[in-house]
Design a protein around this motif. Structure first.
Motif, PDB file in Angstrom:
ATOM      1  N   LEU A 197      58.430  26.152  47.132  1.00  0.00           N
ATOM      2  CA  LEU A 197      58.453  26.755  46.076  1.00  0.00           C
ATOM      3  C   LEU A 197      59.239  26.190  44.963  1.00  0.00           C
ATOM      4  O   LEU A 197      58.478  26.096  43.828  1.00  0.00           O
ATOM      5  CB  LEU A 197      58.973  28.494  46.076  1.00  0.00           C
ATOM      6  CG  LEU A 197      58.257  29.151  47.163  1.00  0.00           C
ATOM      7  CD1 LEU A 197      58.735  30.599  47.148  1.00  0.00           C
ATOM      8  CD2 LEU A 197      56.873  29.317  46.762  1.00  0.00           C
ATOM      9  N   VAL A 198      60.148  25.392  45.323  1.00  0.00           N
ATOM     10  CA  VAL A 198      60.957  24.810  44.137  1.00  0.00           C
ATOM     11  C   VAL A 198      59.934  23.652  43.834  1.00  0.00           C
ATOM     12  O   VAL A 198      60.089  23.222  42.612  1.00  0.00           O
ATOM     13  CB  VAL A 198      62.316  24.560  44.704  1.00  0.00           C
ATOM     14  CG1 VAL A 198      63.216  23.623  43.552  1.00  0.00           C
ATOM     15  CG2 VAL A 198      63.421  25.684  44.975  1.00  0.00           C
ATOM     16  N   LYS A 199      59.486  22.900  44.896  1.00  0.00           N
ATOM     17  CA  LYS A 199      58.535  21.921  44.325  1.00  0.00           C
ATOM     18  C   LYS A 199      57.342  22.209  43.485  1.00  0.00           C
ATOM     19  O   LYS A 199      57.024  21.574  42.710  1.00  0.00           O
ATOM     20  CB  LYS A 199      58.188  21.117  45.788  1.00  0.00           C
ATOM     21  CG  LYS A 199      59.110  20.627  46.645  1.00  0.00           C
ATOM     22  CD  LYS A 199      58.566  19.886  47.824  1.00  0.00           C
ATOM     23  CE  LYS A 199      59.468  19.595  48.810  1.00  0.00           C
ATOM     24  NZ  LYS A 199      58.950  18.981  50.139  1.00  0.00           N
ATOM     25  N   SER A 255      65.409  13.586  44.655  1.00  0.00           N
ATOM     26  CA  SER A 255      64.181  12.899  45.283  1.00  0.00           C
ATOM     27  C   SER A 255      64.075  13.632  46.635  1.00  0.00           C
ATOM     28  O   SER A 255      63.255  13.739  47.337  1.00  0.00           O
ATOM     29  CB  SER A 255      64.336  11.422  45.253  1.00  0.00           C
ATOM     30  OG  SER A 255      64.312  11.058  43.919  1.00  0.00           O
ATOM     31  N   ARG A 256      65.054  13.235  47.373  1.00  0.00           N
ATOM     32  CA  ARG A 256      65.512  13.584  48.672  1.00  0.00           C
ATOM     33  C   ARG A 256      64.780  15.093  49.109  1.00  0.00           C
ATOM     34  O   ARG A 256      64.408  15.346  50.107  1.00  0.00           O
ATOM     35  CB  ARG A 256      66.971  13.214  49.104  1.00  0.00           C
ATOM     36  CG  ARG A 256      67.276  13.835  50.433  1.00  0.00           C
ATOM     37  CD  ARG A 256      67.844  12.653  51.253  1.00  0.00           C
ATOM     38  NE  ARG A 256      67.796  12.624  52.695  1.00  0.00           N
ATOM     39  CZ  ARG A 256      68.820  12.549  53.464  1.00  0.00           C
ATOM     40  NH1 ARG A 256      69.865  12.045  52.839  1.00  0.00           N
ATOM     41  NH2 ARG A 256      68.696  12.643  54.640  1.00  0.00           N
ATOM     42  N   LEU A 257      65.498  15.884  48.388  1.00  0.00           N
ATOM     43  CA  LEU A 257      64.982  17.463  48.430  1.00  0.00           C
ATOM     44  C   LEU A 257      63.647  18.039  47.782  1.00  0.00           C
ATOM     45  O   LEU A 257      63.026  18.508  48.792  1.00  0.00           O
ATOM     46  CB  LEU A 257      65.923  18.315  47.802  1.00  0.00           C
ATOM     47  CG  LEU A 257      67.628  18.413  48.343  1.00  0.00           C
ATOM     48  CD1 LEU A 257      68.363  19.301  47.317  1.00  0.00           C
ATOM     49  CD2 LEU A 257      67.620  18.898  49.737  1.00  0.00           C
ATOM     50  N   ARG A 309      65.882  16.618  58.829  1.00  0.00           N
ATOM     51  CA  ARG A 309      67.248  16.695  58.990  1.00  0.00           C
ATOM     52  C   ARG A 309      67.645  17.740  57.718  1.00  0.00           C
ATOM     53  O   ARG A 309      68.673  18.412  57.759  1.00  0.00           O
ATOM     54  CB  ARG A 309      67.772  15.131  58.925  1.00  0.00           C
ATOM     55  CG  ARG A 309      67.900  14.583  60.093  1.00  0.00           C
ATOM     56  CD  ARG A 309      68.837  13.602  59.966  1.00  0.00           C
ATOM     57  NE  ARG A 309      68.444  12.415  59.232  1.00  0.00           N
ATOM     58  CZ  ARG A 309      67.406  11.620  59.301  1.00  0.00           C
ATOM     59  NH1 ARG A 309      66.981  11.254  60.558  1.00  0.00           N
ATOM     60  NH2 ARG A 309      67.229  10.619  58.526  1.00  0.00           N
ATOM     61  N   VAL A 310      67.349  17.429  56.443  1.00  0.00           N
ATOM     62  CA  VAL A 310      67.441  18.080  55.330  1.00  0.00           C
ATOM     63  C   VAL A 310      67.566  19.634  55.685  1.00  0.00           C
ATOM     64  O   VAL A 310      68.225  20.522  55.553  1.00  0.00           O
ATOM     65  CB  VAL A 310      66.918  17.821  54.152  1.00  0.00           C
ATOM     66  CG1 VAL A 310      67.199  18.869  52.965  1.00  0.00           C
ATOM     67  CG2 VAL A 310      67.274  16.560  53.557  1.00  0.00           C
ATOM     68  N   LEU A 311      66.479  19.942  56.378  1.00  0.00           N
ATOM     69  CA  LEU A 311      65.806  21.322  56.384  1.00  0.00           C
ATOM     70  C   LEU A 311      67.005  21.950  57.610  1.00  0.00           C
ATOM     71  O   LEU A 311      67.256  22.993  57.319  1.00  0.00           O
ATOM     72  CB  LEU A 311      64.547  21.653  56.950  1.00  0.00           C
ATOM     73  CG  LEU A 311      63.524  21.486  55.871  1.00  0.00           C
ATOM     74  CD1 LEU A 311      62.090  21.321  56.579  1.00  0.00           C
ATOM     75  CD2 LEU A 311      63.527  22.384  54.995  1.00  0.00           C
ATOM     76  N   LYS A 312      67.275  21.187  58.537  1.00  0.00           N
ATOM     77  CA  LYS A 312      68.082  21.576  59.500  1.00  0.00           C
ATOM     78  C   LYS A 312      69.678  22.256  58.942  1.00  0.00           C
ATOM     79  O   LYS A 312      70.175  23.119  59.322  1.00  0.00           O
ATOM     80  CB  LYS A 312      68.416  20.716  60.587  1.00  0.00           C
ATOM     81  CG  LYS A 312      67.293  20.609  61.694  1.00  0.00           C
ATOM     82  CD  LYS A 312      67.338  19.928  62.823  1.00  0.00           C
ATOM     83  CE  LYS A 312      66.363  20.050  63.754  1.00  0.00           C
ATOM     84  NZ  LYS A 312      65.866  18.720  64.474  1.00  0.00           N
ATOM     85  N   ARG A 313      70.077  21.352  57.882  1.00  0.00           N
ATOM     86  CA  ARG A 313      71.295  21.472  57.420  1.00  0.00           C
ATOM     87  C   ARG A 313      71.138  22.782  56.455  1.00  0.00           C
ATOM     88  O   ARG A 313      72.192  23.441  56.488  1.00  0.00           O
ATOM     89  CB  ARG A 313      71.744  20.081  56.418  1.00  0.00           C
ATOM     90  CG  ARG A 313      72.323  19.086  57.378  1.00  0.00           C
ATOM     91  CD  ARG A 313      72.898  17.979  56.519  1.00  0.00           C
ATOM     92  NE  ARG A 313      72.054  17.402  55.690  1.00  0.00           N
ATOM     93  CZ  ARG A 313      72.202  17.360  54.396  1.00  0.00           C
ATOM     94  NH1 ARG A 313      72.764  18.181  53.661  1.00  0.00           N
ATOM     95  NH2 ARG A 313      71.164  16.614  53.724  1.00  0.00           N
ATOM     96  N   ALA A 314      69.946  22.720  55.653  1.00  0.00           N
ATOM     97  CA  ALA A 314      69.884  23.762  55.014  1.00  0.00           C
ATOM     98  C   ALA A 314      69.734  25.365  55.752  1.00  0.00           C
ATOM     99  O   ALA A 314      70.431  26.242  55.295  1.00  0.00           O
ATOM    100  CB  ALA A 314      68.564  23.748  54.356  1.00  0.00           C
TER     101      ALA A 314
END
Ligand SMILES: NC(=O)C1=CN([C@@H]2O[C@H](COP(=O)(O)OP(=O)(O)OC[C@H]3O[C@@H](n4cnc5c(N)ncnc54)[C@H](OP(=O)(O)O)[C@@H]3O)[C@@H](O)[C@H]2O)[C@@H](O)CC1
Ligand SMILES: Nc1ncnc2c1ncn2[C@@H]1O[C@H](COP(=O)(O)OP(=O)(O)OP(=O)(O)O)[C@@H](O)[C@H]1O
Ligand SMILES: [Mg+2]
Length: 364
Positions: free
Chosen positions: A38-40, A359-361, A15-20
């Motif tokens: 990459l951010v992780k 945490s979510r991202l 869901r996060v990725l779809k919004r992104a």
């Protein structure tokens, strides 16, 4: 039917990725997933082997009589994203106010106000007269222009202990203050310290682009108006600013590959070679201070990314990856705060969302 927690986490991530991803053609969901990865990769693990300071010691240069909220937002967001220590270098008037917002900030009232520059100038002349020494024209000229070697020296003393500087939130545009900042930028470059330049720091860069020309550890975070001002100051040929990717790319190139983060409905980030867009859903509240949070996040993340090294970047530059992380986090905080508070959301409501949004991202 029982649902596995792993499945729920995967759905939340999708869901996060779809919004992104939103509707942008240039990025596939896979690209966006890779960029989040990459951010992780740059996030330092929390372990019992680290000592205080290793996750980040950040300095914010800003805060004057009128603006105390902006440096506070930048400084607290740096701590909440994971820095260990956050220093604010501000004017004498702003210091007690900023301290009173939070006991967690270390506040240095070192930036000089114009009236102080005038006082020092008078003192200098007075001492010169007592010593029967002529005050040279150059020295008089420097001081009357508001130059304050003391302020630069006071910040410079701290530079060896800082990992990154965020320059500009709530700084104001007084000549004397901007003169201080010129010296601080030169000293930071000499020590190869990453600098995020925002707000009134960008005003200074528009007057003197050479201050950061070619410094690849600089990241500029202009809003719409600040971006247009920079375009006008730096590019001689006309540019179609409605082509945000092209304009960002050209501005970055003209500045010698300084990373430029154009904030807006989409955040467009360029290092003059590549362009990333962050379309993660934020909110429709445009309350002041959200850009200040972003600059604080970025101060921390840019040093994380530089420390992680290019091998973890999959061909992207460290500042580009850090900027994508900071933009995503700001928008996610805005989204979460808006879900709770709707129209009454203010930037202060975004601060308690930083941990859950992070945490979510980045930790799912
Ligand atoms: N709580 C605090 O202490 C805060 C302090 N802050 C500090 O304030 C200082 C000045 O910074 P700033 O960004 O407000 O610049 P400033 O020149 O006053 O604004 C220019 C004018 O441009 C416009 N405009 C802006 N965005 C636009 C857009 N996207 N699209 C179109 N137009 C847009 C708009 O003009 P208008 O709508 O009135 O025509 C706006 O009035 C700086 O130190 C900063 O850090 C802030 O960080 C906030 C929180
Ligand atoms: N139209 C928009 N829709 C969604 N998000 C936006 C929009 N405009 C800006 N943002 C987001 O708001 C945040 C701050 O950007 P903004 O352009 O307001 O900065 P700013 O003017 O420097 O803020 P500040 O008030 O802190 O100075 C960024 O995360 C950006 O992505
Ligand atoms: Mg701003």
């Amino acid at each position: 039917m029982a649902v596995a927690p792993g499945w729920l986490a995967a759905q939340a991530c999708q869901r996060v990725l779809k919004r992104a991803f939103s509707l942008h053609k240039a990025h596939s969901i896979k690209d966006m997933e890779n960029t989040f990865q990459l951010v992780k990769n740059i996030i330092p693990p929390l372990t019992s082997k680290k000592h205080k300071g290793q996750a980040g010691r950040i300095g914010i240069v800003g805060g004057c009589q009128e603006y105390t909220g902006a440096p506070y937002f930048a400084a607290i967001s740096a701590l909440k994203v994971g820095a260990d220590l956050s220093h604010v270098f501000c004017t004498r008037e702003a210091a007690p106010v900023i301290k009173s917002y939070s006991p967690e900030l270390i506040v240095h009232p070192v930036l000089i106000m114009p009236w102080m520059a005038f006082k020092y100038w008078k003192l200098d002349v007075y001492v010169g007269v007592l010593k029967d020494e002529p005050v040279s024209g150059r020295r008089q000229g420097d001081l009357s222009a508001g130059d304050s070697p003391d302020a630069v020296h006071e910040v410079e003393k701290w530079l060896p202990r800082l990992h990154a500087l965020v320059v500009g939130p709530g700084l104001g545009r007084e000549d004397a203050l901007l003169k201080n900042v010129e010296g601080i930028l030169e000293a930071s470059k000499a020590r190869a310290i990453p600098v995020v330049i925002d707000a009134d720091g960008l005003w200074l860069i528009a007057q003197q682009p050479t201050l950061i020309q070619g410094y690849r550890k600089a990241v500029l975070t202009p809003n719409h108006v600040e971006f247009l001002r920079l375009l006008e100051a730096v590019l001689t040929d006309p540019v179609d600013s409605s082509d945000r990717r092209g304009a960002g790319l050209r501005l970055s190139q003209a500045l010698g590959n300084v990373t430029v983060v154009q904030k807006g409905e989409q955040d467009v980030i360029s290092d003059g070679e590549q362009v990333l867009e962050c379309n993660l859903q934020g909110s429709n509240r445009r309350c002041g201070g959200q850009g200040d949070l972003l600059s604080g996040f970025l101060g921390v993340m840019v040093q994380w990314a530089l420390h992680a090294g290019p091998e973890k970047m999959n061909g992207f530059s460290p500042p580009l990856v850090a900027a994508f992380g900071a933009c995503s986090l700001t928008r996610q905080c805005s989204h979460q705060a808006f879900q709770k508070y709707g129209r009454s959301t203010t930037t202060s409501d975004m601060i308690p969302e930083i941990g859950p949004a992070f945490s979510r991202l980045f930790e799912t």
